[in-house]
Enzyme design. Structure first.
Site, short mmCIF file in Angstrom:
data_model
loop_
_atom_site.label_atom_id
_atom_site.label_comp_id
_atom_site.label_asym_id
_atom_site.label_seq_id
_atom_site.Cartn_x
_atom_site.Cartn_y
_atom_site.Cartn_z
N GLY A 1 -54.75 -15.10 18.41
CA GLY A 1 -55.89 -15.09 19.32
C GLY A 1 -57.04 -15.93 18.81
O GLY A 1 -57.64 -16.70 19.57
N GLU B 1 -60.66 -17.32 8.00
CA GLU B 1 -59.47 -16.50 7.82
C GLU B 1 -59.42 -15.95 6.40
O GLU B 1 -59.60 -16.69 5.44
CB GLU B 1 -58.22 -17.35 8.11
CG GLU B 1 -56.90 -16.73 7.72
CD GLU B 1 -56.65 -15.38 8.37
OE1 GLU B 1 -56.20 -14.47 7.64
OE2 GLU B 1 -56.90 -15.23 9.58
N GLN B 2 -59.15 -14.65 6.29
CA GLN B 2 -59.16 -14.03 4.96
C GLN B 2 -57.93 -14.36 4.13
O GLN B 2 -57.97 -14.31 2.90
CB GLN B 2 -59.32 -12.52 5.08
CG GLN B 2 -58.14 -11.79 5.69
CD GLN B 2 -58.34 -10.28 5.71
OE1 GLN B 2 -59.38 -9.78 5.27
NE2 GLN B 2 -57.36 -9.56 6.21
N HIS C 1 -42.65 -13.02 21.74
CA HIS C 1 -42.42 -13.51 23.10
C HIS C 1 -43.66 -14.26 23.58
O HIS C 1 -44.79 -13.81 23.35
CB HIS C 1 -42.19 -12.35 24.07
CG HIS C 1 -40.97 -11.55 23.83
ND1 HIS C 1 -40.03 -11.30 24.81
CD2 HIS C 1 -40.51 -10.88 22.73
CE1 HIS C 1 -39.06 -10.53 24.34
NE2 HIS C 1 -39.34 -10.27 23.06
N ARG D 1 -42.86 -16.07 15.01
CA ARG D 1 -44.33 -16.02 15.08
C ARG D 1 -44.97 -17.05 14.15
O ARG D 1 -45.97 -17.69 14.51
CB ARG D 1 -44.80 -14.61 14.70
CG ARG D 1 -46.29 -14.38 14.88
CD ARG D 1 -46.71 -13.01 14.35
NE ARG D 1 -48.08 -12.71 14.68
CZ ARG D 1 -48.48 -11.96 15.69
NH1 ARG D 1 -47.56 -11.43 16.50
NH2 ARG D 1 -49.76 -11.72 15.93
N TYR E 1 -33.64 -10.68 20.20
CA TYR E 1 -33.69 -12.01 20.81
C TYR E 1 -33.61 -13.10 19.75
O TYR E 1 -33.86 -12.86 18.56
CB TYR E 1 -34.96 -12.19 21.64
CG TYR E 1 -36.25 -11.84 20.94
CD1 TYR E 1 -37.01 -12.80 20.27
CD2 TYR E 1 -36.75 -10.53 20.98
CE1 TYR E 1 -38.20 -12.48 19.64
CE2 TYR E 1 -37.94 -10.20 20.36
CZ TYR E 1 -38.67 -11.17 19.70
OH TYR E 1 -39.84 -10.85 19.07
N ASP F 1 -56.58 -7.71 19.50
CA ASP F 1 -56.41 -6.40 18.89
C ASP F 1 -57.71 -5.80 18.38
O ASP F 1 -57.79 -4.60 18.14
CB ASP F 1 -55.41 -6.48 17.73
CG ASP F 1 -53.97 -6.52 18.19
OD1 ASP F 1 -53.73 -6.38 19.40
OD2 ASP F 1 -53.08 -6.71 17.35
N ALA G 1 -50.06 -10.23 21.74
CA ALA G 1 -50.60 -11.54 21.41
C ALA G 1 -51.00 -12.30 22.66
O ALA G 1 -52.00 -13.03 22.67
CB ALA G 1 -49.58 -12.34 20.60
#
Length: 378
Positions: free
Chosen positions: A16, A35-36, A48, A104, A211, A290, A303
């Protein structure tokens, strides 16, 4: 409206946060993402991405690359986990762009490359945040600090930005865990069974979603939902085992047994969520993904909702500019709350596509085709 050059800080460079950064930068805003994690790594497993998200990735310019590396199932199959009977066969085409499943980490890597050079900062764990009224002061562990005109909290279910707005509150443990495993497709060849592109096996009180995560179908992934009374560990996940999986799915269909037998490594993750928040923004701080509407992963849209949030927030800031952030944030919440809450509710209930239903309200949604409703509707 002409985009002003005031600064935007995004806390969190997950799916996100990275989407928000890329979209806002393409809209002309001055954006930095913090970003940590110490560096990028191919974390996670499968994910997906439906047509509702691919439309957004077109704007970022990564849709074609994503489709090149991902699996593109034509159907979502739901099957009885014990008998194998088909409960539904849901077509995934007909929405103008393919449905895809991918690792991912591979998706995240594509998103990172879409950010302007020098605007993503790793190893930046937020320590302090203070909205002075005229700007926001951010201090990170290690002593680095900066200021921004607005801050977007894309820092997940344990969001530090959310905590600043609403105080500390632990997320709710759902009573479920998810087992995750990646399997080399070569290991499945010894089984004289059919392994479908995208199938969810449903049991009376548990399930397994399976999948492919690559275009050449060399990596097969499963994630489960299994009741687990309490999460008794202090870590984000723990190692599981083939034996634990076999016990959890004893008596289930031979395909599930073959998947478990082919598993080398499997981890077990607690599933947490939160009740809908009373607000999504306050002052110069705003939340997405989230951080404001976490959900169980059973609909495979968590996501996607964060990425949709990023697109809508960008639209609203384009409409009003950073200077009028209050109007932008109110407009954003008014245009996102109902959809995000509905997806959160359906996902938590774990009923999506169990029976033959029309998922066009999810996959057919085009965030750019939606007229902006007034912020007074929030």
């Amino acid at each position: 409206m002409t985009n002003d050059r005031q600064t935007i800080a995004i806390i969190g460079a997950g799916l996100g946060g990275a989407a928000a950064g890329a979209l806002l930068q393409r809209a002309g805003f001055d954006v930095h993402v913090y970003e940590q994690a110490p560096s990028f790594s191919r974390l996670g497993a499968g994910i997906h991405m439906g047509p509702n998200v691919l439309k957004i990735f077109e704007r970022i310019g990564i849709d074609k690359k994503l489709l090149e590396i991902s699996s593109k199932p034509t159907h979502w199959f739901s099957r009885d986990g014990i008998t194998g009977e088909y409960l539904s066969r849901i077509p995934l085409d007909g929405y103008g762009t393919p449905y895809c499943t991918v690792h991912r980490g591979d998706l995240h890597g594509l998103q990172i490359t879409a950010l302007n050079e020098g605007t993503l900062h790793f190893d930046m764990k937020l320590k302090e945040i203070e909205d002075s009224g005229s700007d926001v002061y951010l201090e990170f562990e290690g002593g680095t600090s900066t200021r921004a005109d607005i801050v977007i909290g894309a820092d997940g279910i344990n969001s530090r930005v959310r905590e600043t707005l609403l105080g500390f509150e632990k997320p709710n443990y759902s009573g479920w865990v998810g087992h995750r495993a990646l399997i080399s497709a070569d290991k499945l060849k010894k089984h004289d069974l059919e392994f479908e592109d995208c199938v969810k096996w449903w049991g009376p009180d548990r399930h397994m979603m399976v999948y492919y995560t690559t275009s050449n179908r060399d990596e097969y992934y499963y994630v489960t939902g299994v009741p687990h009374p309490a999460w008794e560990f202090d870590t984000a996940f723990v190692e599981s085992s083939r034996e634990e999986m076999a016990e959890a799915f004893s008596g289930y269909h031979p395909v599930i047994g073959a998947l478990i037998e082919s598993t080398d490594e499997v981890t077990k993750w607690p599933l947490f969520n939160r009740n809908p928040l009373p607000l999504w923004s306050k002052g110069r701080l705003v939340l997405l993904g989230d951080a404001c509407h976490p959900m169980k992963p059973h609909m495979a849209q968590g996501a996607a909702m964060a990425i949709e949030d990023a697109a809508m927030l960008t639209r609203c800031l384009q409409e009003n500019g950073v200077s009028d952030f209050k109007t932008s944030f109110a407009l954003y919440e008014a245009n996102r709350r109902d959809r995000a809450t509905r997806v959160q509710s359906v996902s938590n209930a774990n009923t999506f596509l169990l029976t033959q239903e029309d998922p066009s309200w999810v996959y057919g949604y085009d965030i750019y085709a939606q007229p902006l409703k007034s912020e007074s509707a929030a």
